[in-house]
Design a protein around this motif. Structure first.
Motif, PDB file in Angstrom:
ATOM      1  N   THR A 291       0.819  -1.104  -0.135  1.00  0.00           N
ATOM      2  CA  THR A 291      -0.008   0.059  -0.030  1.00  0.00           C
ATOM      3  C   THR A 291       0.859   1.126  -0.143  1.00  0.00           C
ATOM      4  O   THR A 291       2.104   1.218   0.288  1.00  0.00           O
ATOM      5  CB  THR A 291      -1.107  -0.040   1.371  1.00  0.00           C
ATOM      6  OG1 THR A 291      -0.206   0.485   2.514  1.00  0.00           O
ATOM      7  CG2 THR A 291      -1.636  -1.233   1.463  1.00  0.00           C
ATOM      8  N   PRO A 292       0.208   2.550  -0.141  1.00  0.00           N
ATOM      9  CA  PRO A 292       1.152   3.598  -0.359  1.00  0.00           C
ATOM     10  C   PRO A 292       1.935   3.883   1.174  1.00  0.00           C
ATOM     11  O   PRO A 292       2.767   4.434   1.328  1.00  0.00           O
ATOM     12  CB  PRO A 292       0.081   4.785  -0.388  1.00  0.00           C
ATOM     13  CG  PRO A 292      -0.853   4.071  -1.193  1.00  0.00           C
ATOM     14  CD  PRO A 292      -1.021   2.853  -0.581  1.00  0.00           C
ATOM     15  N   LEU A 293       1.354   3.315   2.345  1.00  0.00           N
ATOM     16  CA  LEU A 293       1.875   3.553   3.661  1.00  0.00           C
ATOM     17  C   LEU A 293       2.653   2.558   3.915  1.00  0.00           C
ATOM     18  O   LEU A 293       3.788   2.594   4.843  1.00  0.00           O
ATOM     19  CB  LEU A 293       0.783   3.452   4.769  1.00  0.00           C
ATOM     20  CG  LEU A 293      -0.362   4.618   4.687  1.00  0.00           C
ATOM     21  CD1 LEU A 293      -1.475   4.266   5.763  1.00  0.00           C
ATOM     22  CD2 LEU A 293       0.357   5.825   4.916  1.00  0.00           C
ATOM     23  N   GLY A 294       2.843   1.366   3.316  1.00  0.00           N
ATOM     24  CA  GLY A 294       3.584   0.434   3.553  1.00  0.00           C
ATOM     25  C   GLY A 294       3.274  -1.201   3.227  1.00  0.00           C
ATOM     26  O   GLY A 294       2.505  -1.153   2.164  1.00  0.00           O
ATOM     27  N   TRP A 295       3.663  -2.238   3.935  1.00  0.00           N
ATOM     28  CA  TRP A 295       2.989  -3.355   3.598  1.00  0.00           C
ATOM     29  C   TRP A 295       2.208  -4.157   4.692  1.00  0.00           C
ATOM     30  O   TRP A 295       2.432  -3.965   5.728  1.00  0.00           O
ATOM     31  CB  TRP A 295       4.235  -4.477   3.741  1.00  0.00           C
ATOM     32  CG  TRP A 295       5.569  -4.030   2.876  1.00  0.00           C
ATOM     33  CD1 TRP A 295       6.345  -3.034   2.813  1.00  0.00           C
ATOM     34  CD2 TRP A 295       5.674  -4.420   1.364  1.00  0.00           C
ATOM     35  NE1 TRP A 295       7.101  -3.044   1.795  1.00  0.00           N
ATOM     36  CE2 TRP A 295       6.627  -3.913   0.959  1.00  0.00           C
ATOM     37  CE3 TRP A 295       4.758  -5.482   0.559  1.00  0.00           C
ATOM     38  CZ2 TRP A 295       7.292  -4.184  -0.619  1.00  0.00           C
ATOM     39  CZ3 TRP A 295       5.271  -5.673  -0.734  1.00  0.00           C
ATOM     40  CH2 TRP A 295       6.414  -5.140  -1.233  1.00  0.00           C
ATOM     41  N   GLU A 296       0.920  -4.605   4.142  1.00  0.00           N
ATOM     42  CA  GLU A 296       0.083  -5.183   4.873  1.00  0.00           C
ATOM     43  C   GLU A 296       0.302  -6.702   5.219  1.00  0.00           C
ATOM     44  O   GLU A 296       0.738  -7.256   4.204  1.00  0.00           O
ATOM     45  CB  GLU A 296      -1.606  -5.169   4.289  1.00  0.00           C
ATOM     46  CG  GLU A 296      -1.802  -3.598   4.413  1.00  0.00           C
ATOM     47  CD  GLU A 296      -3.327  -3.366   3.755  1.00  0.00           C
ATOM     48  OE1 GLU A 296      -3.918  -4.271   3.271  1.00  0.00           O
ATOM     49  OE2 GLU A 296      -4.017  -2.569   4.082  1.00  0.00           O
TER      50      GLU A 296
ATOM     51  N   GLU B 283       6.402   1.800   5.794  1.00  0.00           N
ATOM     52  CA  GLU B 283       7.341   1.721   5.002  1.00  0.00           C
ATOM     53  C   GLU B 283       8.707   2.435   5.712  1.00  0.00           C
ATOM     54  O   GLU B 283       9.750   1.928   5.204  1.00  0.00           O
ATOM     55  CB  GLU B 283       7.095   2.794   3.674  1.00  0.00           C
ATOM     56  CG  GLU B 283       8.080   2.780   2.405  1.00  0.00           C
ATOM     57  CD  GLU B 283       8.198   1.280   2.034  1.00  0.00           C
ATOM     58  OE1 GLU B 283       9.154   1.053   1.553  1.00  0.00           O
ATOM     59  OE2 GLU B 283       7.179   0.756   1.420  1.00  0.00           O
ATOM     60  N   THR B 284       8.363   3.268   6.575  1.00  0.00           N
ATOM     61  CA  THR B 284       9.649   4.002   7.438  1.00  0.00           C
ATOM     62  C   THR B 284      10.156   2.963   8.214  1.00  0.00           C
ATOM     63  O   THR B 284      11.386   3.250   8.736  1.00  0.00           O
ATOM     64  CB  THR B 284       9.085   5.101   8.026  1.00  0.00           C
ATOM     65  OG1 THR B 284       8.081   4.808   8.934  1.00  0.00           O
ATOM     66  CG2 THR B 284       8.809   6.455   7.148  1.00  0.00           C
ATOM     67  N   ASP B 285       9.603   1.835   8.527  1.00  0.00           N
ATOM     68  CA  ASP B 285       9.988   0.852   9.315  1.00  0.00           C
ATOM     69  C   ASP B 285      10.732  -0.186   8.489  1.00  0.00           C
ATOM     70  O   ASP B 285      11.235  -1.531   9.062  1.00  0.00           O
ATOM     71  CB  ASP B 285       9.171   0.140  10.188  1.00  0.00           C
ATOM     72  CG  ASP B 285       8.539   1.031  11.299  1.00  0.00           C
ATOM     73  OD1 ASP B 285       9.445   2.044  11.601  1.00  0.00           O
ATOM     74  OD2 ASP B 285       7.342   1.089  11.771  1.00  0.00           O
ATOM     75  N   VAL B 286      10.891  -0.267   7.184  1.00  0.00           N
ATOM     76  CA  VAL B 286      11.144  -1.354   6.471  1.00  0.00           C
ATOM     77  C   VAL B 286      12.749  -0.980   6.045  1.00  0.00           C
ATOM     78  O   VAL B 286      13.307   0.117   5.620  1.00  0.00           O
ATOM     79  CB  VAL B 286      10.519  -1.550   5.249  1.00  0.00           C
ATOM     80  CG1 VAL B 286      11.227  -2.517   4.131  1.00  0.00           C
ATOM     81  CG2 VAL B 286       9.040  -1.792   5.223  1.00  0.00           C
ATOM     82  N   PHE B 287      13.688  -1.930   6.390  1.00  0.00           N
ATOM     83  CA  PHE B 287      14.892  -1.773   6.092  1.00  0.00           C
ATOM     84  C   PHE B 287      15.824  -3.148   5.454  1.00  0.00           C
ATOM     85  O   PHE B 287      16.842  -2.954   5.302  1.00  0.00           O
ATOM     86  CB  PHE B 287      15.752  -1.846   7.614  1.00  0.00           C
ATOM     87  CG  PHE B 287      15.597  -3.024   8.532  1.00  0.00           C
ATOM     88  CD1 PHE B 287      16.316  -4.006   8.390  1.00  0.00           C
ATOM     89  CD2 PHE B 287      14.577  -2.898   9.334  1.00  0.00           C
ATOM     90  CE1 PHE B 287      16.180  -5.015   9.341  1.00  0.00           C
ATOM     91  CE2 PHE B 287      14.452  -3.966  10.255  1.00  0.00           C
ATOM     92  CZ  PHE B 287      15.075  -5.133  10.113  1.00  0.00           C
TER      93      PHE B 287
END
Length: 276
Positions: A157-162, A175-179
């Motif tokens: 999603t635009p916010l990250g991963w469900e 997304e900001t927590d994906v490294f």
């Protein structure tokens, strides 16, 4: 009662020309065909088998291990599409049907999708569904902050991963927590970051409060974990060796192991690097 779509531990009742008949404690019997019969067995031995319906809609047992069991989710490949829907490979001889009504969009042969396996109450058949959210509920949550959970990535999603949490709840990795690289179908360890008042769940990919490593260092750290704690690479290794093993330049590799060494996560030995 024999549970279709799941593993059952059953007693060997008798041997016949077509296979072994197995039974539960309630007197229900099921056939284990000859091709799945173990070489050594005794009457009254107990076997763990998976039970489902064969191509003729008869209950059957198998020692094959399916990729998904009833009321669970898996990332499965479509092997055929016809008038009934899409058939996915779930590790058994008979493929699992995902009817058109259970697809968010038309599934395509050769592609993989996150699928939920359930028992259709009308047809009494094991069925697949790509409409995974209708099998997820965030009611009655009992998670604690920083609790480790199993997650399955099912949508971007635009916010990250469900993600699907513990085969029952829905969460989001921002997304900001994906490294590190992520993809739909990945099974990972996650950590409960926050349960909101509206029961939405935020998930992190590492324990809360743990210091996040630079991405390349994190990748090497995970590679070490997967390799039993040792890699035959060090600061004297050739660029070709490093590129072949890690797909990194030597400069990036040296910078990353320097970070890991400074964080006291590895030792750098003459023959390679090791986890502390």
């Amino acid at each position: 009662m024999i549970a279709l779509g799941n593993y059952n531990t059953l007693k060997i009742l008798r041997s016949t020309s077509v296979g072994l008949f197995l039974g539960d404690d309630e007197g229900t019997e099921i056939l284990l065909p000859n091709k799945y019969v173990p070489h050594d067995f005794q009457i009254d031995d107990r076997l763990e088998v998976f039970c489902y319906l064969d191509n003729n809609e008869r209950p059957i047992a198998t020692t094959l291990k399916p990729f998904v069991v009833r009321d669970n989710f898996a990332f499965l490949k479509v092997v055929e599409v016809n008038d009934f829907g899409a058939f996915v490979d779930w590790g058994l001889e008979k493929h699992l049907l995902v009817p058109y009504r259970e697809q968010n969009g038309r599934m395509e042969e050769g592609k993989k999708y996150v699928v939920h396996c359930y028992l259709d109450e009308e047809s009494f058949r094991l069925t697949g569904s790509g409409r995974v959210e209708r099998f997820l509920s965030n009611n009655d949550l009992d998670y604690q902050a920083n609790q480790e959970v199993d997650i399955l990535v099912y949508r971007r999603t635009p916010l990250g991963w469900e993600v699907i949490i513990e085969n029952k709840n829905k969460g989001l990795v921002f997304e900001t927590d994906v490294f590190k690289p992520m993809a739909i179908g990945d099974r990972l360890k996650g950590y409960i970051k926050n349960v909101r008042e509206d029961n939405k769940i935020d998930v992190a990919l590492q324990p809360i409060g743990a210091k996040m490593l630079e991405p390349t260092a994190q990748m090497i750290f995970e590679k070490l974990q997967q390799s039993g704690g040792y890699l035959p690479l060090h600061d004297k290794s050739s660029p070709d060796e490093i590129k072949s093993e890690l797909h990194l330049s030597k400069k990036s590799f040296k910078k990353a192991i320097g970070i890991l060494y400074k964080e006291r996560k590895i030792t750098i030995d003459p023959d390679g690097i090791r986890l502390v």
